[in-house]
Design a protein around this motif. Structure first.
Motif, mmCIF file in Angstrom:
data_model
loop_
_atom_site.group_PDB
_atom_site.id
_atom_site.type_symbol
_atom_site.label_atom_id
_atom_site.label_comp_id
_atom_site.label_asym_id
_atom_site.label_seq_id
_atom_site.Cartn_x
_atom_site.Cartn_y
_atom_site.Cartn_z
ATOM 1 N N ILE A 21 -52.524 -1.427 22.226
ATOM 2 C CA ILE A 21 -53.261 -2.252 21.265
ATOM 3 C C ILE A 21 -53.518 -1.466 19.987
ATOM 4 O O ILE A 21 -53.325 -1.969 18.870
ATOM 5 N N ALA A 22 -53.934 -0.208 20.143
ATOM 6 C CA ALA A 22 -54.191 0.640 18.982
ATOM 7 C C ALA A 22 -52.925 0.850 18.164
ATOM 8 O O ALA A 22 -52.943 0.777 16.927
ATOM 9 N N ASN A 23 -51.816 1.075 18.846
ATOM 10 C CA ASN A 23 -50.546 1.281 18.135
ATOM 11 C C ASN A 23 -50.093 0.015 17.418
ATOM 12 O O ASN A 23 -49.573 0.074 16.295
ATOM 13 N N ALA A 24 -50.291 -1.133 18.056
ATOM 14 C CA ALA A 24 -49.914 -2.393 17.429
ATOM 15 C C ALA A 24 -50.757 -2.645 16.179
ATOM 16 O O ALA A 24 -50.252 -3.135 15.158
ATOM 17 N N ARG A 30 -53.739 -2.184 10.386
ATOM 18 C CA ARG A 30 -55.103 -2.575 10.719
ATOM 19 C C ARG A 30 -55.820 -1.456 11.456
ATOM 20 O O ARG A 30 -55.194 -0.591 12.068
ATOM 21 N N ASP A 31 -57.143 -1.503 11.436
ATOM 22 C CA ASP A 31 -57.956 -0.553 12.170
ATOM 23 C C ASP A 31 -58.025 -1.003 13.631
ATOM 24 O O ASP A 31 -58.439 -2.143 13.909
ATOM 25 N N PRO A 32 -57.619 -0.161 14.581
ATOM 26 C CA PRO A 32 -57.688 -0.547 15.999
ATOM 27 C C PRO A 32 -59.081 -1.002 16.432
ATOM 28 O O PRO A 32 -59.202 -1.825 17.355
ATOM 29 N N LYS A 33 -60.122 -0.529 15.766
ATOM 30 C CA LYS A 33 -61.482 -0.920 16.124
ATOM 31 C C LYS A 33 -61.749 -2.390 15.830
ATOM 32 O O LYS A 33 -62.723 -2.960 16.326
ATOM 33 N N ASP A 34 -60.862 -3.013 15.032
ATOM 34 C CA ASP A 34 -61.046 -4.416 14.682
ATOM 35 C C ASP A 34 -60.449 -5.364 15.726
ATOM 36 O O ASP A 34 -60.501 -6.589 15.542
ATOM 37 N N GLU A 219 -50.495 -10.694 13.459
ATOM 38 C CA GLU A 219 -50.887 -11.873 12.690
ATOM 39 C C GLU A 219 -52.397 -12.014 12.555
ATOM 40 O O GLU A 219 -52.881 -13.043 12.099
ATOM 41 N N GLY A 220 -53.140 -10.981 12.965
ATOM 42 C CA GLY A 220 -54.574 -10.990 12.680
ATOM 43 C C GLY A 220 -55.519 -11.192 13.837
ATOM 44 O O GLY A 220 -56.723 -11.394 13.618
#
Length: 238
Positions: A21-24, A30-34, A219-220
């Motif tokens: 997920i973090a890598n994606a 994007r920030d993985p924390k989001d 895609e957000g």
């Protein structure tokens, strides 16, 4: 009872899923924390949830009210954030107040009003909700049609016990992950348009599962709902 090997497997897969997920997210700029991971625990025993919790997982999603309530009672000593992600029947709305951080599947004014009344009667806190949109136009699936989205959102806005936080999507399973990507993109566009119409931020896009969360994050997606990749094949029942 789960074996040590099964518990270790859940925890290993959870760590790997978080890394993916973090890598994606990073790949999408994007920030993985989001991106919040919801572990979909439908039909999996409380031991499986406990193993994931021990590995740092805090958000869990359940599809059936009674199963969710039973798990909540058994795991009441753990500060878990519970999400209801299944189809909510009006006659089950009475079990929602005070039990779930977010309900992902509001898809009609009738359901919204029923839930509103139940929350008021229970004197429960304001309930965060997402509107489920049926972009795949599948007759067998829940979700509001795109053309009716704005009207439903405005109707929910009049109910002070509910707080709309964003949108949710469950795309057709028959599509490949890449074929689902335009639907993820469209949900984001609808969210953006709805923010303008309502004059408020809708920060949550709940979309993406085990086989398509990479596309959803690109895609957000702010929430991805992943079960099989973490817990393994889903049992037919508890």
């Amino acid at each position: 009872m789960l074996s040590e090997q099964e518990i270790s497997g859940i925890q290993t897969r959870l760590v790997e899923t978080r890394e993916d997920i973090a890598n994606a997210a990073k790949k999408a700029g994007r920030d993985p924390k989001d991106v919040t991971l919801i572990a979909v625990s439908k039909f999996h025993p409380v031991e499986a949830l406990g193993a994931a919790y021990a590995a740092g997982q805090r958000h869990f999603g359940e599809n059936y009210i009674q199963e969710a309530l039973d798990k909540q009672d058994q795991l009441s000593d753990l500060p878990i954030t519970w999400h209801f992600i299944g189809k909510l029947q009006s006659n089950k709305a009475k079990f929602i107040p005070g039990r779930f951080s977010m309900v992902h599947t509001i898809d009609s004014g009738k359901l919204a009003h029923t839930l509103h009344k139940r929350i008021i009667a229970a004197e429960a806190p304001v309930q965060d909700v997402l509107i489920e949109v049926n972009l795949g136009r599948e007759t067998q699936k829940a979700g509001i049609e795109e053309a009716d989205l704005s009207q439903l959102a405005e109707e929910i806005m009049t109910l002070d016990s509910l707080r709309v936080r964003g949108l949710m999507l469950l795309p057709p399973f028959t599509l490949t992950p890449e074929q689902r990507r335009p639907l993820f993109s469209r949900l984001r566009e609808l969210r953006d348009m709805l923010e303008t119409r309502l004059g408020q931020k809708l920060p949550v896009l709940s979309m993406g599962m085990t086989d398509d969360f990479h596309e959803a994050i690109a895609e957000g997606a702010s929430i991805v709902r992943i079960g099989t990749r973490i817990f393994g094949p889903r049992p037919t029942k508890l």
